[in-house]
Scaffold this active site. Structure first.
Site, PDB file in Angstrom:
ATOM      1  N   ARG A 166      -2.220  -6.159  -8.227  1.00  0.00           N
ATOM      2  CA  ARG A 166      -1.079  -7.017  -7.915  1.00  0.00           C
ATOM      3  C   ARG A 166      -0.899  -8.094  -8.971  1.00  0.00           C
ATOM      4  NH1 ARG A 166      -3.262  -8.364  -2.068  1.00  0.00           N
ATOM      5  NH2 ARG A 166      -5.029  -8.519  -3.459  1.00  0.00           N
TER       6      ARG A 166
ATOM      7  N   SER B 153      -2.981  -7.739   3.245  1.00  0.00           N
ATOM      8  CA  SER B 153      -3.149  -7.533   4.687  1.00  0.00           C
ATOM      9  C   SER B 153      -3.568  -8.838   5.354  1.00  0.00           C
ATOM     10  CB  SER B 153      -4.230  -6.477   4.952  1.00  0.00           C
ATOM     11  OG  SER B 153      -3.867  -5.257   4.372  1.00  0.00           O
TER      12      SER B 153
ATOM     13  N   LYS C  53     -17.051  -6.919   7.468  1.00  0.00           N
ATOM     14  CA  LYS C  53     -15.913  -7.742   7.899  1.00  0.00           C
ATOM     15  C   LYS C  53     -15.615  -7.371   9.351  1.00  0.00           C
ATOM     16  CE  LYS C  53     -13.413  -7.437   3.487  1.00  0.00           C
ATOM     17  NZ  LYS C  53     -12.175  -6.895   2.909  1.00  0.00           N
TER      18      LYS C  53
ATOM     19  N   HIS D 119       0.839  -1.207   0.000  1.00  0.00           N
ATOM     20  CA  HIS D 119       0.000   0.000   0.000  1.00  0.00           C
ATOM     21  C   HIS D 119       0.873   1.256   0.000  1.00  0.00           C
ATOM     22  CE1 HIS D 119      -3.083  -2.623   2.315  1.00  0.00           C
ATOM     23  NE2 HIS D 119      -3.583  -2.440   1.107  1.00  0.00           N
TER      24      HIS D 119
END
Ligand code: PNS
Length: 173
Positions: free
Chosen positions: A99, A137, A50, A26
């Site tokens: 990514r 993460s 979440k 990030h």
């Protein structure tokens, strides 16, 4: 005559995410975006669906603590639709990191949906530095939960906060 549109014409960009926690992947996107735009607002999603490791205030403060060297960065939390937040920020560009090909389908769906509901907002993608192309993460949290070494993936300040938080949780259970 050659007409070109400078990225700098688009003064404010929003870089949204959950950032639970912010990783070096990030940070790479944040630093590169800060060089391209006059003003960058990092939007931290207050995600109730979440269960994050860190509260939204903690995530905002952690990002602030490692981006203080970047003068054109602002960190805010948001709830609800991303495009509404982008409007509130008076921005018209969303930045996302890509990514690998596995990110592409979800990112494309999100960008296209956002473009249908707010055609004036564009999403641009920055390919993640190869060094961090595997990083997420969730993976970092999993490694930390098993007490593995996370120092390669997180800024030292953030790595310390993750270890503290997991220690706190272990004490409470
Ligand atoms: O870091 P993440 O979890 O991949 O970030 C996802 C984020 C925050 C960009 C996305 O979940 C989002 O924009 N949420 C806000 C709700 C919204 O606008 N949903 C419609 C987008 S298709």
């Amino acid at each position: 005559m050659c007409l070109s549109i400078e990225v700098n014409d688009m003064a404010t960009a929003v870089y949204p995410g959950s950032f639970d926690p912010v990783t070096l992947g990030h940070m790479d996107i944040i630093e590169r975006t800060a060089r391209m735009f006059d003003h960058v607002i990092i939007g931290v999603l207050q995600n109730n669906s979440k269960t994050p490791l860190f509260s939204v205030e903690e995530r905002v403060n952690m990002i602030k603590s490692i981006t203080s060297h970047l003068e054109n960065i602002e960190v805010r939390s948001f709830d609800g639709l991303l495009v509404d937040f982008v409007h509130q920020c008076r921005a018209d560009v969303i930045v996302r990191g890509l990514r690998a090909i596995t990110d592409f389908e979800y990112e494309l769906q999100m960008a296209q949906t956002n473009r249908v509901i707010a055609p004036e907002i564009d999403t641009i993608f920055l390919t993640t530095n190869l060094k961090y192309s595997y990083l997420s993460s969730s993976i970092v949290k999993e490694i930390a939960e098993y007490e593995g070494d996370i120092s390669e993936f997180l800024h030292p300040v953030i790595a310390a906060r993750v270890r503290e938080k997991l220690e706190e949780r272990r004490r409470l259970t």
